[in-house]
Write an enzyme that holds these catalytic residues in place. Structure first.
Site, PDB file in Angstrom:
ATOM      1  N   HIS A  17      -4.586  -1.456   3.289  1.00  0.00           N
ATOM      2  CA  HIS A  17      -3.358  -1.468   4.083  1.00  0.00           C
ATOM      3  C   HIS A  17      -2.866  -0.053   4.299  1.00  0.00           C
ATOM      4  O   HIS A  17      -3.353   0.896   3.702  1.00  0.00           O
ATOM      5  CB  HIS A  17      -2.274  -2.347   3.446  1.00  0.00           C
ATOM      6  CG  HIS A  17      -1.678  -1.813   2.186  1.00  0.00           C
ATOM      7  ND1 HIS A  17      -0.427  -2.169   1.752  1.00  0.00           N
ATOM      8  CD2 HIS A  17      -2.141  -0.946   1.255  1.00  0.00           C
ATOM      9  CE1 HIS A  17      -0.150  -1.555   0.611  1.00  0.00           C
ATOM     10  NE2 HIS A  17      -1.170  -0.815   0.300  1.00  0.00           N
ATOM     11  N   CYS A  36       0.429   6.668   0.967  1.00  0.00           N
ATOM     12  CA  CYS A  36       0.212   5.310   1.489  1.00  0.00           C
ATOM     13  C   CYS A  36       0.393   5.241   3.001  1.00  0.00           C
ATOM     14  O   CYS A  36       0.050   4.235   3.615  1.00  0.00           O
ATOM     15  CB  CYS A  36       1.157   4.321   0.808  1.00  0.00           C
ATOM     16  SG  CYS A  36       0.859   4.153  -0.965  1.00  0.00           S
ATOM     17  N   HIS A  42      -5.775   2.664   2.900  1.00  0.00           N
ATOM     18  CA  HIS A  42      -6.236   2.767   1.522  1.00  0.00           C
ATOM     19  C   HIS A  42      -6.274   1.353   0.969  1.00  0.00           C
ATOM     20  O   HIS A  42      -5.700   0.430   1.545  1.00  0.00           O
ATOM     21  CB  HIS A  42      -5.325   3.674   0.680  1.00  0.00           C
ATOM     22  CG  HIS A  42      -3.975   3.099   0.450  1.00  0.00           C
ATOM     23  ND1 HIS A  42      -2.980   3.119   1.415  1.00  0.00           N
ATOM     24  CD2 HIS A  42      -3.436   2.449  -0.613  1.00  0.00           C
ATOM     25  CE1 HIS A  42      -1.896   2.535   0.929  1.00  0.00           C
ATOM     26  NE2 HIS A  42      -2.138   2.104  -0.295  1.00  0.00           N
ATOM     27  N   HIS A  44      -6.478  -1.660  -2.408  1.00  0.00           N
ATOM     28  CA  HIS A  44      -6.068  -2.067  -3.755  1.00  0.00           C
ATOM     29  C   HIS A  44      -6.937  -3.236  -4.211  1.00  0.00           C
ATOM     30  O   HIS A  44      -7.404  -4.031  -3.395  1.00  0.00           O
ATOM     31  CB  HIS A  44      -4.604  -2.523  -3.774  1.00  0.00           C
ATOM     32  CG  HIS A  44      -3.628  -1.431  -3.513  1.00  0.00           C
ATOM     33  ND1 HIS A  44      -3.246  -0.526  -4.476  1.00  0.00           N
ATOM     34  CD2 HIS A  44      -2.951  -1.103  -2.390  1.00  0.00           C
ATOM     35  CE1 HIS A  44      -2.363   0.313  -3.952  1.00  0.00           C
ATOM     36  NE2 HIS A  44      -2.173  -0.014  -2.679  1.00  0.00           N
ATOM     37  N   ASP A  82      -8.777 -11.422   1.400  1.00  0.00           N
ATOM     38  CA  ASP A  82      -9.817 -10.722   0.640  1.00  0.00           C
ATOM     39  C   ASP A  82     -10.762  -9.941   1.562  1.00  0.00           C
ATOM     40  O   ASP A  82     -11.285 -10.483   2.536  1.00  0.00           O
ATOM     41  CB  ASP A  82     -10.617 -11.711  -0.213  1.00  0.00           C
ATOM     42  CG  ASP A  82     -11.510 -11.004  -1.218  1.00  0.00           C
ATOM     43  OD1 ASP A  82     -11.146  -9.909  -1.699  1.00  0.00           O
ATOM     44  OD2 ASP A  82     -12.585 -11.553  -1.527  1.00  0.00           O
ATOM     45  N   HIS A  83     -10.961  -8.677   1.211  1.00  0.00           N
ATOM     46  CA  HIS A  83     -11.807  -7.754   1.965  1.00  0.00           C
ATOM     47  C   HIS A  83     -11.349  -7.623   3.417  1.00  0.00           C
ATOM     48  O   HIS A  83     -12.158  -7.571   4.336  1.00  0.00           O
ATOM     49  CB  HIS A  83     -13.288  -8.143   1.861  1.00  0.00           C
ATOM     50  CG  HIS A  83     -13.851  -7.824   0.527  1.00  0.00           C
ATOM     51  ND1 HIS A  83     -13.688  -8.658  -0.551  1.00  0.00           N
ATOM     52  CD2 HIS A  83     -14.543  -6.750   0.075  1.00  0.00           C
ATOM     53  CE1 HIS A  83     -14.276  -8.122  -1.608  1.00  0.00           C
ATOM     54  NE2 HIS A  83     -14.791  -6.963  -1.250  1.00  0.00           N
ATOM     55  N   GLU A 127      -0.273  -4.945  -7.715  1.00  0.00           N
ATOM     56  CA  GLU A 127      -0.907  -3.997  -6.804  1.00  0.00           C
ATOM     57  C   GLU A 127      -1.756  -3.008  -7.616  1.00  0.00           C
ATOM     58  O   GLU A 127      -2.811  -2.570  -7.170  1.00  0.00           O
ATOM     59  CB  GLU A 127       0.147  -3.265  -5.993  1.00  0.00           C
ATOM     60  CG  GLU A 127      -0.427  -2.428  -4.884  1.00  0.00           C
ATOM     61  CD  GLU A 127       0.641  -1.854  -3.990  1.00  0.00           C
ATOM     62  OE1 GLU A 127       0.702  -2.268  -2.824  1.00  0.00           O
ATOM     63  OE2 GLU A 127       1.422  -1.001  -4.457  1.00  0.00           O
TER      64      GLU A 127
END
Length: 140
Positions: A17, A36, A42, A44, A82-83, A127
């Site tokens: 994100h 960020c 980037h 998480h 996810d991903h 996070e």
């Protein structure tokens, strides 16, 4: 009144994100969001803990069948997040900054319709190992 039991399901997903307000210039975005806000995103490794609380069913003994809960989380959250790049791939964040706070609110809203209204729902999102948020449906 019966006895309330809480059950927890822990899941994991990876997502990228960028924290960014399009109404601000790069300097203001960096001032508020720091690294960020970098334009190339980037990621998480998120840990998600979903809590459902209620009275155990007198026949099954379950508050909620954990396999059913796992399937709900998989369908509503993991397959969607996810991903993925949350900013680009997830419709809920097209016009919503994907902060941890906003992500946990979106996840709660995705799960709530699938949980019995007599049961309480709480969603905790890590996070990082040290930074996490939680929402249980309560209004301020």
């Amino acid at each position: 009144m019966g006895k309330t039991v809480a059950v927890f399901r822990k899941e994991h997903f990876n997502a990228a994100h960028r924290l960014h307000n399009p109404d601000w210039d790069d300097a203001q975005n960096f001032s508020v969001f720091g690294k960020c806000s970098y334009p190339n995103y980037h990621g998480h490794n998120y840990d998600l803990v979903v809590k459902v609380a209620g009275e155990p069913d007198p026949v099954t003994g379950f508050v909620i069948d954990m396999k059913v809960l796992s399937d709900i989380i998989s369908k509503e959250v993991l397959l969607r997040f996810d991903h993925r790049n949350l900013n680009l791939d997830v419709k809920e964040f097209k016009h919503l900054n994907p902060t941890a706070e906003n992500i946990v609110l979106v996840i709660y809203d995705l799960l709530r319709p699938h949980i019995d209204p007599k049961q309480s729902l709480s969603v905790r999102l890590y996070e990082t190992e040290r930074n996490f948020v939680e929402y249980n449906g309560a209004e301020a």
